[in-house]
Enzyme design. Structure first.
Site, PDB file in Angstrom:
ATOM      1  N   ASN A 154      31.115  20.862  62.903  1.00 39.39           N
ATOM      2  CA  ASN A 154      32.101  20.159  61.697  1.00 39.39           C
ATOM      3  C   ASN A 154      33.012  20.639  61.528  1.00 39.39           C
ATOM      4  O   ASN A 154      33.601  22.048  61.637  1.00 39.39           O
ATOM      5  CB  ASN A 154      31.253  20.193  60.836  1.00 39.39           C
ATOM      6  CG  ASN A 154      30.705  21.346  60.434  1.00 39.39           C
ATOM      7  OD1 ASN A 154      31.054  22.233  60.663  1.00 39.39           O
ATOM      8  ND2 ASN A 154      30.295  21.938  59.173  1.00 39.39           N
ATOM      9  N   VAL A 155      33.680  19.217  61.611  1.00 40.89           N
ATOM     10  CA  VAL A 155      35.743  19.711  61.492  1.00 40.89           C
ATOM     11  C   VAL A 155      35.854  18.969  60.351  1.00 40.89           C
ATOM     12  O   VAL A 155      35.860  18.054  60.501  1.00 40.89           O
ATOM     13  CB  VAL A 155      36.565  18.705  62.799  1.00 40.89           C
ATOM     14  CG1 VAL A 155      37.942  19.194  62.512  1.00 40.89           C
ATOM     15  CG2 VAL A 155      35.809  19.951  64.284  1.00 40.89           C
TER      16      VAL A 155
ATOM     17  N   ALA B  53      41.161  16.868  55.046  1.00 38.01           N
ATOM     18  CA  ALA B  53      41.894  16.930  52.812  1.00 38.01           C
ATOM     19  C   ALA B  53      40.977  15.453  53.446  1.00 38.01           C
ATOM     20  O   ALA B  53      41.237  14.906  51.910  1.00 38.01           O
ATOM     21  CB  ALA B  53      43.106  16.952  53.141  1.00 38.01           C
ATOM     22  N   ALA B  54      41.186  14.567  53.501  1.00 36.73           N
ATOM     23  CA  ALA B  54      40.542  13.121  53.367  1.00 36.73           C
ATOM     24  C   ALA B  54      39.432  13.225  53.883  1.00 36.73           C
ATOM     25  O   ALA B  54      39.129  13.038  55.569  1.00 36.73           O
ATOM     26  CB  ALA B  54      41.559  11.907  54.551  1.00 36.73           C
TER      27      ALA B  54
ATOM     28  N   CYS C 187      30.651  15.430  61.380  1.00 35.47           N
ATOM     29  CA  CYS C 187      30.005  16.205  61.681  1.00 35.47           C
ATOM     30  C   CYS C 187      29.436  16.889  63.353  1.00 35.47           C
ATOM     31  O   CYS C 187      30.256  16.396  64.246  1.00 35.47           O
ATOM     32  CB  CYS C 187      28.575  15.993  61.102  1.00 35.47           C
ATOM     33  SG  CYS C 187      28.932  15.315  59.181  1.00 35.47           S
TER      34      CYS C 187
ATOM     35  N   GLU D 228      26.805  17.248  65.115  1.00 39.62           N
ATOM     36  CA  GLU D 228      26.201  16.847  65.548  1.00 39.62           C
ATOM     37  C   GLU D 228      26.880  15.001  66.344  1.00 39.62           C
ATOM     38  O   GLU D 228      26.701  14.708  67.068  1.00 39.62           O
ATOM     39  CB  GLU D 228      24.977  15.644  65.445  1.00 39.62           C
ATOM     40  CG  GLU D 228      23.564  16.650  64.188  1.00 39.62           C
ATOM     41  CD  GLU D 228      24.447  17.556  62.651  1.00 39.62           C
ATOM     42  OE1 GLU D 228      25.446  17.579  62.310  1.00 39.62           O
ATOM     43  OE2 GLU D 228      24.009  16.523  61.852  1.00 39.62           O
TER      44      GLU D 228
ATOM     45  N   CYS E 243      24.736  10.347  60.963  1.00 42.23           N
ATOM     46  CA  CYS E 243      24.351  11.462  62.380  1.00 42.23           C
ATOM     47  C   CYS E 243      23.345  10.537  62.630  1.00 42.23           C
ATOM     48  O   CYS E 243      22.856  10.675  63.759  1.00 42.23           O
ATOM     49  CB  CYS E 243      24.219  12.675  62.135  1.00 42.23           C
ATOM     50  SG  CYS E 243      26.253  13.076  61.828  1.00 42.23           S
TER      51      CYS E 243
END
Length: 131
Positions: free
Chosen positions: A42-43, A46-47, A53, A55, A90
């Site tokens: 997951n990355v 801030a927005a 995710c 997956e 996902c």
């Protein structure tokens, strides 16, 4: 590759997660019928809506790598005392490409639950149902 090996590969992705907001790393490993595996983490952003995710990261890497309809299993892992279930977005993205996918969801101690995607997304819809 065994189910446990796929789960362990997903665990290697936890350290690559970028989670400055939730502090909840998630890793995934998506297997194709030919044995190719695409991993993801997951990355966050801030927005928040721009976050992705683990997956979906693995799925997008697979699709951009030329795979579309040959997914067999995905392992999703988190550093929690409960299984790390895929979110609704996902589940829908995975169903789009692999309604028959097997999902392995693991928790911190590396134990996991194995079930079909159809149990996670009942009455799912995809390209075939829109035709």
């Amino acid at each position: 590759m065994t189910d446990q090996e796929l789960v362990e590969l997903a665990f290697t992705m936890l350290e690559r997660s970028y989670v400055p907001y939730s502090h909840f790393p998630v890793g995934a490993a998506l297997e194709c019928a030919d044995g190719t595996v695409f991993t993801g983490c997951n990355v966050e952003n801030a927005a928040y809506g721009s976050s992705i995710c683990a997956e979906r990261t693995a799925l997008v890497k697979a699709v951009s790598g030329g795979h579309r309809d040959d997914f067999t299993r995905i392992a999703v892992v988190g550093n929690s005392t409960e299984p790390c279930w895929p979110c609704g977005a996902c589940r829908q993205m995975l169903y789009e490409f692999a309604p028959g996918l097997t999902v392995l969801v693991a928790q911190r101690d590396h134990s996991f639950v194995k079930l079909p995607l159809s149990e996670l997304l009942t009455h799912g819809f995809g390209p075939k149902s829109l035709g």
